[in-house]
Write a protein that holds these residues in place. Sequence first.
Motif, PDB file in Angstrom:
ATOM      1  N   PHE A 153       0.771  -1.268   0.052  1.00  0.00           N
ATOM      2  CA  PHE A 153       0.007  -0.110  -0.154  1.00  0.00           C
ATOM      3  C   PHE A 153       0.882   1.333   0.073  1.00  0.00           C
ATOM      4  O   PHE A 153       0.552   2.374  -0.445  1.00  0.00           O
ATOM      5  CB  PHE A 153      -0.843   0.062   1.433  1.00  0.00           C
ATOM      6  N   TYR A 154       1.899   1.240   0.686  1.00  0.00           N
ATOM      7  CA  TYR A 154       2.548   2.535   1.338  1.00  0.00           C
ATOM      8  C   TYR A 154       4.255   2.494   0.720  1.00  0.00           C
ATOM      9  O   TYR A 154       4.823   1.395   0.851  1.00  0.00           O
ATOM     10  CB  TYR A 154       2.587   2.905   2.497  1.00  0.00           C
ATOM     11  N   ASP A 155       4.639   3.550   0.227  1.00  0.00           N
ATOM     12  CA  ASP A 155       6.182   3.477   0.161  1.00  0.00           C
ATOM     13  C   ASP A 155       6.878   3.555   1.233  1.00  0.00           C
ATOM     14  O   ASP A 155       6.267   4.027   2.295  1.00  0.00           O
ATOM     15  CB  ASP A 155       6.608   4.578  -0.849  1.00  0.00           C
ATOM     16  N   GLU A 156       8.120   3.535   1.634  1.00  0.00           N
ATOM     17  CA  GLU A 156       8.686   3.153   2.678  1.00  0.00           C
ATOM     18  C   GLU A 156       8.861   4.464   3.781  1.00  0.00           C
ATOM     19  O   GLU A 156       8.460   4.522   5.007  1.00  0.00           O
ATOM     20  CB  GLU A 156      10.069   2.492   2.883  1.00  0.00           C
ATOM     21  N   ASN A 157       8.910   5.525   3.228  1.00  0.00           N
ATOM     22  CA  ASN A 157       8.902   6.756   3.748  1.00  0.00           C
ATOM     23  C   ASN A 157       7.392   7.361   4.291  1.00  0.00           C
ATOM     24  O   ASN A 157       7.195   7.766   5.346  1.00  0.00           O
ATOM     25  CB  ASN A 157       9.469   7.988   2.713  1.00  0.00           C
TER      26      ASN A 157
END
Length: 415
Positions: A153-157
């Motif tokens: 769902f999300y990029d790491e930052n």
Amino acid sequence: MSNFIKYIENFNLQDNSLFFDNDKYSTRIENFKYNGFSIPKYINEFWTSKQRQANSLHEVSYRACFKPQLPRFFIEGLTEEKDTVYDPFSGRGTSALEASLLNRKAIANDINPLSLILLKPRLNPPTISEINKRLNEIIFSYNLTSDIDLSMFYDENTLSELVSLKNYLIEKKDNNTEDEVDDWIRMVATNRLTGHSKGFFSVFTLPPNQAVSQKSQIRINEKRQQTPDYRNIKKLILGKSKQLLSGINTNTRKMLSENYNSSLLLNLDARDTPQIKDNSISLTVTSPPFLDLVQYANDNWLRLWFNNLNADEIARNIVMAKTEEQWHNFIFDVFKELFRITKPNAYIAFEVGDLKNGKVKLDEIVVSIGIEVGLKCLGIIINEQVFTKTSNIWGVKNNHKGTNTNRIVIFQKGS
Ligand SMILES: C[S@@+](CC[C@H](N)C(=O)[O-])C[C@H]1O[C@@H](n2cnc3c(N)ncnc32)[C@H](O)[C@@H]1O
């Protein structure tokens, strides 16, 4: 006969989207027989989303929510300012918020704690500058990961920002220092977790009001050949806050704040609400869970994760009536409680959808229950509307007329 029913009978649709241009369309009346009673069904397009725009504060998504125009129709027709309006199955809080915007006192209840997370801050919203200031004070780390895999769902930052915000809110709650501004940020972040546009924290996903499973999201990513890109969480929370607050002026804010002080927000089973006094409610306007159509806890798994709530525990508390008989027994107990708290001569507007293309007539089950507990049934109001995208959310099929139907059973308590 009540003035409201006269109004319904004589209702003429002016802004007609379902029938011919500018043709007036009068209410159609059909009767259905129940145990020797003749119950009228009033059919018309009583409200449309075009008629009067809903306040921007309503614009948070929730499984199986109804449009604000529905509670508004009954609140305006059946109550006066400062009367108390109740919703035992509050969801995102559409009835309570609309009641408060119409200068009524609101009581809202839902067994899912997510409901109050979404509703409470919107009943007494902070200002944009307070939200902006608070967001700037929250410190985000860029080396955090989540306890479950959310990389689809999300990029790491973005994920690190999200976990920072989650931890910040946990800490505030544990220290008992969470205030209205934190509650607001929690509500907006909960609402922005997943969606289909750049306005959400996640990569593209559907639908907007629930997160699909991790496996399904991996499949969506493969099919669309996408990987999550960075989303600035603070910026998105501020943007959505501005949009939600765009319809609130100083006077509305003052009125909301006054009504908030006399509101009552509960997280209970609708069958047992001892905090609500006998004979105190002027109007209940609500929509219950329909059999076991929506999994209110599991469908909200990501929202519950963000709010550090246990989906399995909540799922255990939510009644999942699998058969019509189980549903009847559950709703019967709810009605006994509604009878207790309703003022003499006051009303209950109980909305059920159109299930299985009209094969399951929940409205007729509701009529029988209301009469059994001692209420007078004034009729069933059927709002036929042109089909819209959102009406398919909880599996209601476009019926054969190409319309979306709400069925509301109206009861009055005797004097
Ligand atoms: C159809 S939704 C209501 C949606 C609401 N009208 C709105 O606009 O958001 C039904 C709600 O009933 C709640 N619910 C299910 N079982 C309940 C129970 N036993 N007591 C109270 N609430 C319950 C669910 O959590 C869900 O939010």
